[in-house]
Design an enzyme around this catalytic site. Structure first.
Site, PDB file in Angstrom:
ATOM      1  CG  HIS A 147      39.742  38.155  36.844  1.00 37.33           C
ATOM      2  ND1 HIS A 147      40.914  37.592  36.419  1.00 37.33           N
ATOM      3  CD2 HIS A 147      40.031  39.424  37.204  1.00 37.33           C
ATOM      4  CE1 HIS A 147      41.877  38.493  36.502  1.00 37.33           C
ATOM      5  NE2 HIS A 147      41.371  39.609  36.970  1.00 37.33           N
TER       6      HIS A 147
ATOM      7  CD  GLU B 202      48.531  43.654  37.095  1.00 36.80           C
ATOM      8  OE1 GLU B 202      47.495  43.078  37.421  1.00 36.80           O
ATOM      9  OE2 GLU B 202      48.748  44.059  35.942  1.00 36.80           O
TER      10      GLU B 202
ATOM     11  CB  CYS C 126      43.828  48.093  42.897  1.00 40.22           C
ATOM     12  SG  CYS C 126      44.902  47.577  41.554  1.00 40.22           S
TER      13      CYS C 126
ATOM     14  CG  ASP D 174      47.924  39.199  37.842  1.00 41.94           C
ATOM     15  OD1 ASP D 174      47.812  37.972  37.720  1.00 41.94           O
ATOM     16  OD2 ASP D 174      47.155  40.010  37.298  1.00 41.94           O
TER      17      ASP D 174
END
Ligand code: PEP
Ligand code: MG
Length: 575
Positions: free
Chosen positions: A189, A431, A502, A455
């Site tokens: 992240h 995910e 995404c 993920d």
């Protein structure tokens, strides 16, 4: 010259700030009688210094976040100057004849332990504040320099072992030109945030903190993934030219932002941007996003000392809605856990945080948090076109439960005559392999899917997305991941629903022809990538891409898949 994993593009020059926290080593020894007063004096001096530092941080926070949030530091100063605390520390130095650092450490630890035993959440959270204050005091006694990333005065390039997303969220990027870290992967992240902020960054460099000294002049070349330490004048000159060319290329691409992503034979793909807060919508507009494909709301929960209230969330979401002028915004409920911790939530230590208490699991276990967030989103939906999305789903049970809770909130709002979008769409992130496998069932319950390839890759291949040691195994284009992506798209279309991506794969230039060929409906990414991806799509022939996808899905290895893609992309002049 050293390279790592390119996290965010761009070139910056400047002095290095080596951020290496020195370990606190307590002096555990008996002191003589005559040294008692010296130790007490050390304590008072360090306390005075700590107060000065906290005041400075408070002033900075006031400028950045307003008076209310900066008052947290006023609380810290009160704890620091607490009379009881002072008495206990001094008495321990005198009675046990120990050093001031040893006494501070003992008293602080005692306080933390007794607070942690309590059931009261508020008091438990105080333990975190006390640990913070205690560490500051100890460092000042031991004369360990404290680098406050919020409060850097000169422009620097930050070099550090690792950066958590919450540290990144609080950094002052007017002063931090770029950063490089020993640890981390492309889809961690912190890297994702660097791309949103357009801060050049290289992660996973192994031991860059050993190779660079404080104040070394460096070039962080986030185009070719390298750092040059103490470059020659000639090298600096050359890199200034390269940077200029890079900016010109970017400008040219931005000028193409208004075009739509339509293939040569008329297939339209919606292009969205991923955001973490309303400020990121500036990038969405600048680079031509047609929607927000992922709003990571957890960033509103990070870098602070308490949960945002429903009202605060409502205001934040409404602000985003106003910026997007009716374009859809896929808002994901809080995805905390894994590498995104909230200091005030007392996360239990976990052996496997990414497999543990994360994302929707945290919301389901804290029903008030879920309710507040859903209420805030629904209220904001009166001001823009929101679509709600839940992260890390693994089962139908979760969806049934979440839909039931959402309904409860809708009924409450209706009863109180509060406006919201009655037709608000609902989606899930795909995910986990489990959600992909049961996508046929999920498609009956929701309006859309958004595949989180970051993920999905991590969980399908059992490869930690932030671990640079195994980054070679982290392959979103492996046959197993692609098989799941194809299945999800197929199931959604069969149910007359749609699927977007995404995760970072959506902006992987080499993969676009394949994703289009697989039938993807929407691609959402860091804004900076939008113009380039749109322009690749405009050169694709959908019919040919479908044939390519069919072939790719029959391959057994990543190598064969990449080879096919390379050939197709070259033949069709896509890259
Ligand atoms: C993903 O997992 O691909 C995703 C988009 O979510 P995040 O990166 O926030 O985990
Ligand atoms: Mg994810």
């Amino acid at each position: 010259m050293i390279s790592g994993i390119l996290a965010s593009p761009g070139i910056v020059f400047g002095k290095a700030l080596l951020f290496k926290e020195k370990k606190i080593n307590i002096n555990v020894k008996k002191i003589s009688k005559k040294n008692i007063n010296i130790e007490i004096e050390k304590f008072f001096k360090a306390r005075k210094k700590s107060k000065k530092q906290l005041k400075e941080i408070q002033n900075q926070a006031k400028k950045k976040f307003g008076k209310e949030k900066s008052s947290i530091f006023e609380g810290h100063i009160l704890i620091l100057e607490d009379e009881e605390l002072e008495k206990e520390i001094i008495s321990l130095i005198k009675k046990k004849m120990i050093t001031s650092d040893h006494a501070v450490e003992k008293i602080i630890q005692e306080q933390i332990s007794s607070l942690e035993k309590l059931k009261d959440e508020y008091l438990k959270n105080r333990a975190i504040d006390i640990r913070d204050i205690g560490n500051r005091l100890l460092k000042n006694i031991l004369k360990i320099p404290i680098i406050d990333l919020n409060n850097i005065q000169k422009k620097v390039i930050l070099i550090t072992k690792d950066l958590t997303p919450s540290q990144t969220a609080q950094m002052n990027f007017k002063k931090i030109l770029g950063f490089a870290t020993d640890l981390g992967g492309k889809t961690s992240h912190t890297s994702i945030m660097a791309r949103s902020l357009e801060i050049p960054a290289i992660v996973g460099m192994g031991n860059i903190t050993e190779k660079i000294k404080n104040n070394d002049y460096i070039i962080l070349n986030g185009i070719d993934n390298e750092i040059i330490i103490n470059p020659s004048k000639q090298q600096i000159k050359e890199f200034k030219i390269i940077r200029k060319q890079y900016f010109e290329k970017q400008k040219k691409l931005i000028s193409l932002k208004k075009v739509h992503a339509i293939t040569l034979d008329g297939k339209k793909i919606k292009i969205g941007s991923n955001i973490g807060n309303y400020k990121d919508t500036i990038g969405s507009k600048k680079y031509g996003a047609e929607c927000i494909g992922l709003y990571r709301t957890e960033f509103l929960f990070m870098g602070r000392n308490n949960l945002p209230s429903e009202e605060e969330q409502f205001q934040a979401y409404k602000k985003v809605a106003k910026k997007m002028h009716g374009k859809h915004i896929i808002i994901r409920t809080m995805d905390i856990g894994g590498d995104k911790n909230l200091s005030y939530m007392n996360f239990p230590p976990e052996e496997n945080p990414f497999l543990g208490w994360r994302a929707i699991r945290v919301s389901i276990n804290n029903i008030q948090i879920l309710h507040d967030q859903l209420k805030a989103i629904l209220r904001a939906s009166a001001y823009g076109k929101f679509k709600i999305m839940f992260p890390m789903i693994i089962s139908m049970e979760e969806i049934y439960f979440l839909k039931q809770e959402l309904n409860k909130i809708k009924i409450k709002l209706k009863k109180n005559k509060i406006k919201f979008d009655k037709k608000i769409e609902l989606g899930v992130m795909i995910e986990t392999p489990s959600s992909a496998i049961i996508s046929k069932h999920l498609a009956k319950e929701v309006d859309f899917f958004s595949i989180g390839t970051n993920d999905l890759t991590q969980y399908t291949l059992a490869v930690d997305r932030g671990n640079e040691i195994i980054s070679n195994l982290y392959q979103p284009m492996s046959p197993s991941v692609l098989y799941l992506i194809k299945k999800v798209i197929k199931e959604s279309h069969k149910a007359k629903k749609w699927t977007g991506i995404c995760g970072e794969l959506a902006s992987n230039e080499k993969a676009i022809s394949l994703l289009v060929g697989m039938g993807i409906d929407e691609l959402s990414m860091s804004s900076i990538s939008i113009p380039i991806i749109k322009n690749i799509i405009r050169k694709i022939n959908f019919k040919k891409a479908k044939i390519l996808a069919k072939k790719v899905l029959q391959q057994s290895t990543v190598k064969k898949i990449k080879k096919l893609l390379k050939k197709f992309n070259k033949e069709n002049n896509l890259l």
